[in-house]
Design an enzyme around this catalytic site. Structure first.
Site, mmCIF file in Angstrom:
data_model
loop_
_atom_site.group_PDB
_atom_site.id
_atom_site.type_symbol
_atom_site.label_atom_id
_atom_site.label_comp_id
_atom_site.label_asym_id
_atom_site.label_seq_id
_atom_site.Cartn_x
_atom_site.Cartn_y
_atom_site.Cartn_z
ATOM 1 N N GLU A 81 56.620 50.049 45.652
ATOM 2 C CA GLU A 81 55.644 49.710 46.682
ATOM 3 C C GLU A 81 56.174 48.568 47.541
ATOM 4 O OE1 GLU A 81 52.106 47.532 45.274
ATOM 5 O OE2 GLU A 81 52.764 48.061 43.273
ATOM 6 N N CYS A 113 51.327 50.406 41.696
ATOM 7 C CA CYS A 113 52.110 50.352 40.443
ATOM 8 C C CYS A 113 52.204 51.705 39.745
ATOM 9 C CB CYS A 113 51.495 49.337 39.482
ATOM 10 S SG CYS A 113 51.531 47.676 40.122
ATOM 11 N N THR A 156 50.997 35.452 39.408
ATOM 12 C CA THR A 156 51.180 36.806 38.860
ATOM 13 C C THR A 156 52.251 37.583 39.642
ATOM 14 O OG1 THR A 156 49.386 37.808 40.150
ATOM 15 C CG2 THR A 156 48.784 36.885 38.015
ATOM 16 N N SER A 206 39.750 43.768 41.092
ATOM 17 C CA SER A 206 40.892 44.595 40.662
ATOM 18 C C SER A 206 40.940 44.714 39.137
ATOM 19 C CB SER A 206 42.222 44.037 41.205
ATOM 20 O OG SER A 206 42.646 42.881 40.518
ATOM 21 N N HIS A 244 49.770 48.832 31.382
ATOM 22 C CA HIS A 244 50.326 48.214 32.597
ATOM 23 C C HIS A 244 50.046 46.706 32.510
ATOM 24 C CE1 HIS A 244 51.203 47.089 36.648
ATOM 25 N NE2 HIS A 244 49.938 46.854 36.948
ATOM 26 N N LYS A 253 42.638 42.201 27.839
ATOM 27 C CA LYS A 253 41.332 42.698 28.290
ATOM 28 C C LYS A 253 41.283 44.224 28.143
ATOM 29 C CE LYS A 253 40.738 39.214 31.984
ATOM 30 N NZ LYS A 253 39.509 38.476 31.770
ATOM 31 N N ASN A 287 54.792 40.222 36.818
ATOM 32 C CA ASN A 287 54.445 41.580 37.254
ATOM 33 C C ASN A 287 55.607 42.179 38.037
ATOM 34 O OD1 ASN A 287 53.168 43.942 37.911
ATOM 35 N ND2 ASN A 287 51.484 43.008 39.076
ATOM 36 N N SER A 320 46.862 50.306 41.709
ATOM 37 C CA SER A 320 45.697 49.980 42.526
ATOM 38 C C SER A 320 45.497 51.027 43.612
ATOM 39 C CB SER A 320 45.883 48.602 43.164
ATOM 40 O OG SER A 320 45.663 47.605 42.213
HETATM 41 P P1 HMG Z 1 41.783 33.132 39.085
HETATM 42 O O1 HMG Z 1 40.464 33.581 39.622
HETATM 43 O O2 HMG Z 1 42.406 31.969 39.751
HETATM 44 O O3 HMG Z 1 41.716 32.830 37.540
HETATM 45 O O4 HMG Z 1 42.846 34.312 39.188
HETATM 46 P P2 HMG Z 1 40.453 32.769 36.577
HETATM 47 O O5 HMG Z 1 39.553 31.675 36.994
HETATM 48 O O6 HMG Z 1 39.867 34.147 36.398
HETATM 49 O O7 HMG Z 1 41.194 32.319 35.238
HETATM 50 C C1 HMG Z 1 42.116 33.172 34.629
HETATM 51 C C2 HMG Z 1 41.951 33.006 33.112
HETATM 52 O O8 HMG Z 1 42.426 31.706 32.746
HETATM 53 C C3 HMG Z 1 40.511 33.081 32.634
HETATM 54 O O9 HMG Z 1 40.521 33.768 31.401
HETATM 55 C C4 HMG Z 1 40.142 31.614 32.398
HETATM 56 O O10 HMG Z 1 39.119 31.428 31.425
HETATM 57 C C5 HMG Z 1 41.459 31.086 31.894
HETATM 58 P P3 HMG Z 1 39.592 35.083 31.179
HETATM 59 O O11 HMG Z 1 38.207 34.636 31.408
HETATM 60 O O12 HMG Z 1 40.045 36.087 32.251
HETATM 61 O O13 HMG Z 1 39.888 35.518 29.809
HETATM 62 N N1 HMG Z 1 41.645 29.619 32.043
HETATM 63 C C6 HMG Z 1 42.272 28.859 31.126
HETATM 64 N N2 HMG Z 1 42.822 29.174 29.923
HETATM 65 C C7 HMG Z 1 43.419 28.163 29.208
HETATM 66 N N3 HMG Z 1 43.472 26.874 29.662
HETATM 67 C C8 HMG Z 1 42.934 26.529 30.846
HETATM 68 C C9 HMG Z 1 42.298 27.547 31.632
HETATM 69 N N4 HMG Z 1 41.677 27.558 32.840
HETATM 70 C C10 HMG Z 1 41.286 28.846 33.065
HETATM 71 N N5 HMG Z 1 43.008 25.270 31.271
HETATM 72 C C11 HMG Z 1 43.393 36.636 38.940
HETATM 73 C C12 HMG Z 1 43.002 35.341 38.232
HETATM 74 C C13 HMG Z 1 43.886 37.640 37.928
HETATM 75 C C14 HMG Z 1 42.157 37.189 39.666
HETATM 76 C C15 HMG Z 1 44.509 36.330 39.984
HETATM 77 O O14 HMG Z 1 45.647 35.822 39.327
HETATM 78 C C16 HMG Z 1 44.890 37.529 40.807
HETATM 79 O O15 HMG Z 1 44.247 37.852 41.805
HETATM 80 N N6 HMG Z 1 46.007 38.235 40.445
HETATM 81 C C17 HMG Z 1 46.484 39.418 41.155
HETATM 82 C C18 HMG Z 1 45.632 40.654 40.878
HETATM 83 C C19 HMG Z 1 45.895 41.281 39.530
HETATM 84 O O16 HMG Z 1 46.900 41.041 38.894
HETATM 85 N N7 HMG Z 1 44.981 42.174 39.109
HETATM 86 C C20 HMG Z 1 45.112 42.857 37.843
HETATM 87 C C21 HMG Z 1 44.435 44.222 37.831
HETATM 88 S S1 HMG Z 1 44.959 45.248 39.206
HETATM 89 C C22 HMG Z 1 46.579 45.752 38.746
HETATM 90 O O17 HMG Z 1 46.991 45.556 37.644
HETATM 91 C C23 HMG Z 1 47.418 46.381 39.812
HETATM 92 C C24 HMG Z 1 48.526 45.501 40.353
HETATM 93 O O18 HMG Z 1 49.600 45.438 39.425
HETATM 94 C C25 HMG Z 1 49.002 46.010 41.705
HETATM 95 C C26 HMG Z 1 49.476 47.448 41.843
HETATM 96 O O19 HMG Z 1 48.940 48.396 41.295
HETATM 97 O O20 HMG Z 1 50.396 47.633 42.649
HETATM 98 C C27 HMG Z 1 48.080 44.071 40.595
#
Ligand code: HMG
Length: 396
Positions: A81, A113, A156, A206, A244, A253, A287, A320
């Site tokens: 991609e 992906c 990520t 996502s 993935h 999760k 990733n 996605s």
């Molecule tokens: P965010 O909103 O900044 O993070 O971004 P958050 O507030 O959700 O915190 C993440 C985790 O850290 C949480 O854990 C917090 O509790 C924990 P969870 O509740 O999820 O279990 N946390 C801590 N842990 C330990 N010590 C601390 C602490 N503080 C917080 N001090 C988000 C997170 C994933 C949304 C962001 O990184 C993002 O947007 N990433 C990109 C999107 C993504 O990867 N999506 C995954 C599903 S889609 C997919 O897999 C397809 C993809 O590969 C693309 C494709 O297909 O081409 C992405």
């Protein structure tokens, strides 16, 4: 006829960013990235590396590992991609760099992906149908994941490629014909507009889209396999589950969700046993989009201490947008030794850490790579040199 993976190859950039350093630079507790997201390091390529060079390096490793001649390849598909051209496929550059035969069908696939899995399923059917006529398919998943600096997606990122030799001599993993469940739905969870080098994402949405797709594909797999019901959790029929991996926590999760669907009252209890080994390498690379699940499979085969011979592995690929597939394979005798012999952990250990200012400089420089004038130095080893007359130049 049994069809599946005969060999794999993996390529990652020579440089990486330590997530704890990134967290401190962004004013975030390091625990959020390292424990909260489950990522320790992310691969960041320098300016002489792109989707083509990663793909070519991974493909060369797969061919060498199987002692396969370039002339044996009758189908080459690169799933990506993050292609380098709107028209010319990454696969054509790889064909040139590897010296593949002209009697080879060559193209590129895209579906976020999932693009690599789409190519792999096509290759499996090509071999099963008899169209391969004894030749092999080379499927390469290659990407450089890039989000905006300072955005929630930044920790990520990652980069790398996984190449798979697909044939009727599946020395690593037999992929089970007919045992596959698909789920697709038009969602706007992650995308990259044509004008942007950075992906855009509705991050938390996502995660939900991924879990919905996992549920749909898992149910569909059970219908296809026709063996639902019986005692115990359905997923205990697998010796390991490979999801993935956009970041390690997503696999946790996913596993929690899948075990809950199985009716497991303690859905996290089996995580280390069924999933842990698949996350060793992804936690060091980040990733790599199309290749992420296949890097996790390599990680499982390379680091699982128990003998997986004859055991079934469940594979979940998510792209996605969205399309997802749950399918399964059976690990073959000697597969783990073959993957260990690639020395992937040692390669990861040899990489160099970038400071955060160095990383930010590379990110800025990468924005203009497509117009960078080609360097005069000849170079070697599948390196991107820049462009001349609007044509990309690679060192062989
Ligand atoms: P965010 O909103 O900044 O993070 O971004 P958050 O507030 O959700 O915190 C993440 C985790 O850290 C949480 O854990 C917090 O509790 C924990 P969870 O509740 O999820 O279990 N946390 C801590 N842990 C330990 N010590 C601390 C602490 N503080 C917080 N001090 C988000 C997170 C994933 C949304 C962001 O990184 C993002 O947007 N990433 C990109 C999107 C993504 O990867 N999506 C995954 C599903 S889609 C997919 O897999 C397809 C993809 O590969 C693309 C494709 O297909 O081409 C992405």
């Amino acid at each position: 006829m049994q069809v599946g993976l005969e060999a794999i190859g993996v390529a990652v950039p020579d440089t990486y960013v330590e997530l704890a350093d990134l967290a401190m630079a962004r004013g975030v507790a390091p625990g959020k990235y390292v424990d909260g997201l489950g990522v320790t390091r992310m691969g960041v390529p320098l300016v002489d590396e792109d989707t083509v060079t990663l793909a070519a390096r991974a493909a060369r490793m797969a061919l060498e590992s199987a002692r396969c001649s370039p002339d044996d390849i009758g189908l080459l598909v690169v799933g990506t991609e993050t292609a380098v051209d709107h028209s010319k496929p990454v696969a054509s550059y790889v064909q040139g760099l590897l010296g593949l035969s002209t009697r080879c069908r060559i193209f590129e696939t895209k579906h976020a992906c999932y693009g690599g899995t789409a190519a792999l399923q096509l290759a499996l059917d090509w071999v099963r149908s008899g169209s391969a006529k004894g030749r092999k398919a080379l499927i390469v998943c290659s990407d450089i994941a890039r989000y905006g600096v300072g955005t929630p997606g930044e920790p990520t990122q990652g980069a790398g490629a996984v190449a798979m030799l697909v044939s009727d001599h599946p020395a690593l993993v037999v992929l089970e014909a007919g045992k596959t469940g698909v789920y697709s739905k038009d969602v706007m969870d992650f995308w990259r507009p044509l004008y942007s080098k950075d992906a855009l994402v509705d991050g938390h949405y996502s995660v939900q889209c991924y879990l919905d797709a996992l549920e749909g594909a898992y149910r569909s797999y059970q219908e296809a396999a026709g063996d639902a019901g019986g005692e115990g959790a359905y997923s205990d029929r697998f010796a390991a589950l490979v999801y993935h991996v956009p970041y390690g926590k997503m696999s946790r999760k996913a596993h929690r969700h899948l075990r809950t669907l199985d009716g497991d009252a303690a859905p996290d209890a089996s995580f280390d046993r069924l999933v842990g080994h698949s996350l060793v390498m992804p936690s060091q690379v980040g990733n790599i989009y199309t290749g992420s699940m296949y890097l996790a499979l390599a990680s499982l085969l390379s680091s699982a201490p128990e003998d997986l011979t004859g055991k079934r592995v469940g594979l979940f690929s998510y792209g996605s947008g969205s399309c997802a597939e749950f399918f399964s394979g059976v690990v073959q005798d000697g597969a783990q030794a073959r993957v260990k012999a690639l020395g992937l952990e040692a390669r990861l250990a040899r990489r160099r850490a970038l400071s955060i200012p160095e990383y930010e400089d590379v990110m800025r420089a990468r924005e203009h790579l497509d117009e960078r004038p080609a360097a005069d130095a000849a170079g070697s080893g599948f390196r991107y040199q820049g462009t001349r007359d609007h044509k990309r130049i690679y060192a062989t």
